[in-house]
Design a protein around this motif. Structure first.
Motif, PDB file in Angstrom:
ATOM      1  N   ARG A 243      40.561 -72.747  -4.279  1.00 34.82           N
ATOM      2  CA  ARG A 243      40.976 -71.372  -4.016  1.00 34.82           C
ATOM      3  C   ARG A 243      40.134 -70.375  -4.812  1.00 34.82           C
ATOM      4  O   ARG A 243      39.781 -69.312  -4.292  1.00 34.82           O
ATOM      5  CB  ARG A 243      42.451 -71.184  -4.354  1.00 34.82           C
ATOM      6  N   LEU A 244      39.828 -70.721  -6.060  1.00 34.74           N
ATOM      7  CA  LEU A 244      39.003 -69.840  -6.882  1.00 34.74           C
ATOM      8  C   LEU A 244      37.622 -69.652  -6.250  1.00 34.74           C
ATOM      9  O   LEU A 244      37.122 -68.530  -6.142  1.00 34.74           O
ATOM     10  CB  LEU A 244      38.858 -70.411  -8.294  1.00 34.74           C
ATOM     11  N   ILE A 245      37.020 -70.753  -5.813  1.00 35.90           N
ATOM     12  CA  ILE A 245      35.691 -70.676  -5.190  1.00 35.90           C
ATOM     13  C   ILE A 245      35.753 -69.845  -3.913  1.00 35.90           C
ATOM     14  O   ILE A 245      34.912 -68.970  -3.686  1.00 35.90           O
ATOM     15  CB  ILE A 245      35.138 -72.082  -4.911  1.00 35.90           C
ATOM     16  N   LYS A 246      36.768 -70.102  -3.086  1.00 37.04           N
ATOM     17  CA  LYS A 246      36.910 -69.344  -1.830  1.00 37.04           C
ATOM     18  C   LYS A 246      37.064 -67.850  -2.105  1.00 37.04           C
ATOM     19  O   LYS A 246      36.400 -67.017  -1.485  1.00 37.04           O
ATOM     20  CB  LYS A 246      38.102 -69.867  -1.037  1.00 37.04           C
ATOM     21  N   ASP A 247      37.927 -67.509  -3.057  1.00 36.37           N
ATOM     22  CA  ASP A 247      38.154 -66.092  -3.367  1.00 36.37           C
ATOM     23  C   ASP A 247      36.925 -65.450  -4.004  1.00 36.37           C
ATOM     24  O   ASP A 247      36.617 -64.282  -3.732  1.00 36.37           O
ATOM     25  CB  ASP A 247      39.369 -65.938  -4.285  1.00 36.37           C
TER      26      ASP A 247
ATOM     27  N   LYS B 105      27.729 -74.929  -5.507  1.00 34.17           N
ATOM     28  CA  LYS B 105      28.654 -75.741  -6.294  1.00 34.17           C
ATOM     29  C   LYS B 105      27.894 -76.965  -6.801  1.00 34.17           C
ATOM     30  O   LYS B 105      27.521 -77.833  -6.030  1.00 34.17           O
ATOM     31  CB  LYS B 105      29.843 -76.150  -5.447  1.00 34.17           C
ATOM     32  N   LYS B 106      27.658 -77.017  -8.107  1.00 31.50           N
ATOM     33  CA  LYS B 106      26.903 -78.124  -8.685  1.00 31.50           C
ATOM     34  C   LYS B 106      27.800 -79.149  -9.352  1.00 31.50           C
ATOM     35  O   LYS B 106      27.599 -80.339  -9.204  1.00 31.50           O
ATOM     36  CB  LYS B 106      25.880 -77.610  -9.697  1.00 31.50           C
ATOM     37  N   GLU B 107      28.751 -78.683 -10.133  1.00 31.87           N
ATOM     38  CA  GLU B 107      29.589 -79.610 -10.890  1.00 31.87           C
ATOM     39  C   GLU B 107      30.937 -78.963 -11.170  1.00 31.87           C
ATOM     40  O   GLU B 107      31.023 -77.776 -11.446  1.00 31.87           O
ATOM     41  CB  GLU B 107      28.907 -79.957 -12.215  1.00 31.87           C
ATOM     42  N   ARG B 108      31.988 -79.766 -11.090  1.00 33.16           N
ATOM     43  CA  ARG B 108      33.322 -79.304 -11.459  1.00 33.16           C
ATOM     44  C   ARG B 108      33.708 -79.961 -12.774  1.00 33.16           C
ATOM     45  O   ARG B 108      33.542 -81.164 -12.953  1.00 33.16           O
ATOM     46  CB  ARG B 108      34.357 -79.699 -10.416  1.00 33.16           C
TER      47      ARG B 108
END
Length: 81
Positions: free
Chosen positions: A44-48, A59-62
């Motif tokens: 959700r954070l990435i989408k927002d 997006k490389k690493e979580r």
């Protein structure tokens, strides 16, 4: 095997008992549930954020940081004398 603990605020479960097995089952379920929640929050954070900046992010690493985690380990110890 049960032991007496010096501190009245400490407690434990004896491995191999029904209470221990149930606790480990519940703990495993809770840890998996927490992992899925952290993944959902990150999605959700990435989408927002992408919506906010108006483009996709790379997006490389979580980094998945947890607490109250347990995992059974088997360790072999070899002592040379």
């Amino acid at each position: 095997m049960y032991i007496t603990l010096e501190d009245k605020d400490l407690a434990y479960l004896v491995e191999g008992t029904a209470d221990f097995d149930q606790y480990m089952f519940d703990l495993s379920w809770a840890q998996h549930f927490a992992l899925l929640n952290r993944e959902e929050m990150m999605d959700r954070l990435i989408k927002d954020f992408e919506h906010f900046v108006g483009s996709s992010v790379v997006k490389k690493e979580r980094i998945n940081c947890h607490h109250n985690f347990t995992q059974k380990r088997t360790i072999w110890v070899v002592i040379y004398g």
